[in-house]
Design an enzyme around this catalytic site. Structure first.
Site, PDB file in Angstrom:
ATOM      1  N   ASP A  94       1.446   6.341   8.732  1.00 45.04           N
ATOM      2  CA  ASP A  94       0.437   6.568   7.683  1.00 45.04           C
ATOM      3  C   ASP A  94       0.627   7.892   6.944  1.00 45.04           C
ATOM      4  O   ASP A  94      -0.283   8.349   6.239  1.00 45.04           O
ATOM      5  CB  ASP A  94      -0.973   6.467   8.275  1.00 45.04           C
ATOM      6  CG  ASP A  94      -1.359   5.020   8.519  1.00 45.04           C
ATOM      7  OD1 ASP A  94      -0.932   4.149   7.735  1.00 45.04           O
ATOM      8  OD2 ASP A  94      -2.081   4.750   9.492  1.00 45.04           O
ATOM      9  N   ASP A 151      -1.120  -2.737   7.275  1.00 45.78           N
ATOM     10  CA  ASP A 151      -1.564  -1.533   6.559  1.00 45.78           C
ATOM     11  C   ASP A 151      -0.396  -0.767   5.935  1.00 45.78           C
ATOM     12  O   ASP A 151      -0.543  -0.054   4.947  1.00 45.78           O
ATOM     13  CB  ASP A 151      -2.306  -0.568   7.505  1.00 45.78           C
ATOM     14  CG  ASP A 151      -3.212  -1.239   8.511  1.00 45.78           C
ATOM     15  OD1 ASP A 151      -2.903  -2.384   8.908  1.00 45.78           O
ATOM     16  OD2 ASP A 151      -4.209  -0.637   8.927  1.00 45.78           O
TER      17      ASP A 151
END
Ligand code: GLY
Length: 371
Positions: A94, A151
């Protein structure tokens, strides 16, 4: 731009103007907006994956207003995130969310060599997580060597950006291979996506598709669907490739067919009627993707669906008062309580709400774009 959209945008910016000094006084990277204060990330301090959204909010507000308070607060937050690059140990896939919306935004909006260098470091960290069997590894720890999650589609713009900055096609190739794997292994024939694929890290064979943050195995976690919707749209925009446009449309059509009549979004599209769990982050993120998808395809239904989502958020779940420091209520981190928040304000929902409203006003800072 209709009056309600203008009001929503103005009130959101007004709220965050007040938030700048509160966050600076607390000295944290805000995660939740609470009564008169912000709450910190629930796990892992400043390396928690959401750290970039607060500076992202600041950069969007700065881009809209050019007010110094937003710039100063964005820079304060950036410093805390930059320290994590050197610490390294807890960083994960991320880094796209974290550094494109902080250092990347800094360089994009006002030009800064150090911020650009930090963003390139982050892109190398992401590229370094690539398993040549065809996926980017999501998380750390021995148990997660073969884990990839949907994601990650939202982290690929960091690689698109690095490819553009350096002229090195390796970043694009990794992003393409991962996106192609996501289409093949995560997206189902009805357009919905699973959250997690566990691959055999040696052979690349899929071993399992657990429920992740959704209701159950085989269900459709709405935020994962929003990540896929917006992520494929960004791949289509950044790479100018219709394969990703087609994948984005399949995600969007599935999402649209599950928007509630009131415009809010269930936490999982396959969840039972009770408990009635809402995740407004999913709706706000999907609205961003749908606005871009409407522009790419010329299909009005995508724009209309974005407005339906945003109007639902504005009228039913946005708190513009001074009571709370965040805007969107009823944000839910995961269907099964994972300790990261349920039916509360979580600020990355606010980031996407603000970004969507900025898009409608014609001054989105375009932080996910490679140019
Ligand atoms: N990327 C983790 C989440 O959406 O909760």
């Amino acid at each position: 731009m209709e009056q309600w959209m203008q009001d929503a945008l103005q009130k959101t910016i007004d709220k965050f103007r007040k938030g700048t000094s509160i966050a600076a006084r607390q000295g944290i990277l805000p995660y939740t907006g609470e009564k008169g204060r912000f709450g910190p990330a629930p796990f892992d301090g400043n390396s928690w994956w959401t750290g970039g959204f607060w500076p992202g909010i600041m950069w969007q507000c700065y881009n809209a207003t050019k007010e110094e308070c937003f710039l100063q607060e964005a820079l304060r937050a950036e410093e805390m995130l930059v320290a994590q690059i050197a610490a390294f140990e807890k960083l994960h896939h991320d880094v796209g969310f974290m550094y494109l919306l902080s250092c990347g935004a800094h360089d994009r909006l006002i030009g800064d060599t150090a911020a650009r260098t930090h963003t390139l470091h982050a892109a190398n960290l992401l590229a370094g997580r690539f398993n040549p069997e065809g996926f980017i590894r999501a998380w750390n720890g021995e148990d997660h060597i073969g884990y990839a999650i949907v994601d990650c589609m939202m982290n690929l713009p960091l690689l698109h950006w690095a490819a553009k900055q350096t002229g090195d096609p390796r970043y694009t190739k990794i992003a393409r291979i991962h996106a192609d794997t996501t289409i093949r292994e995560f997206q189902r024939p009805d357009g919905s996506c699973c959250h997690i694929c566990i691959f055999d890290p040696e052979s690349g064979k899929v071993l399992q598709r657990p429920r992740g943050q959704g209701y159950k195995e085989g269900s459709s976690w709405s935020r994962g669907q929003a990540w896929a919707l917006y992520g494929f749209t960004l791949s289509a925009l950044n790479l100018k490739d219709d394969t990703y446009l087609a994948a984005a449309k399949r995600c969007a059509d599935y999402f649209i067919s599950h928007i509630r009549p009131d415009g809010l979004t269930c936490c999982d599209f396959c969840q039972p009627d009770e408990p009635e769990l809402i995740d407004n982050i999913a709706g706000a993120c999907a609205a961003c993707g749908l606005i871009e998808l409407a522009k790419l395809t010329g299909e009005e239904k995508y724009h209309a669906s974005a407005l339906k989502l945003l109007y639902g958020l504005h009228t039913l779940c946005a708190d513009y008062s001074d009571r709370y420091t965040g805007v969107l209520q009823k944000c839910t981190a995961a269907y099964h309580n994972d300790g990261a928040g349920r039916h509360i304000n979580i600020l990355y929902g606010d980031y996407f709400y603000l970004e969507a409203l900025c898009k409608l006003a014609g001054h989105d800072a375009r932080l996910w774009m490679c140019e």
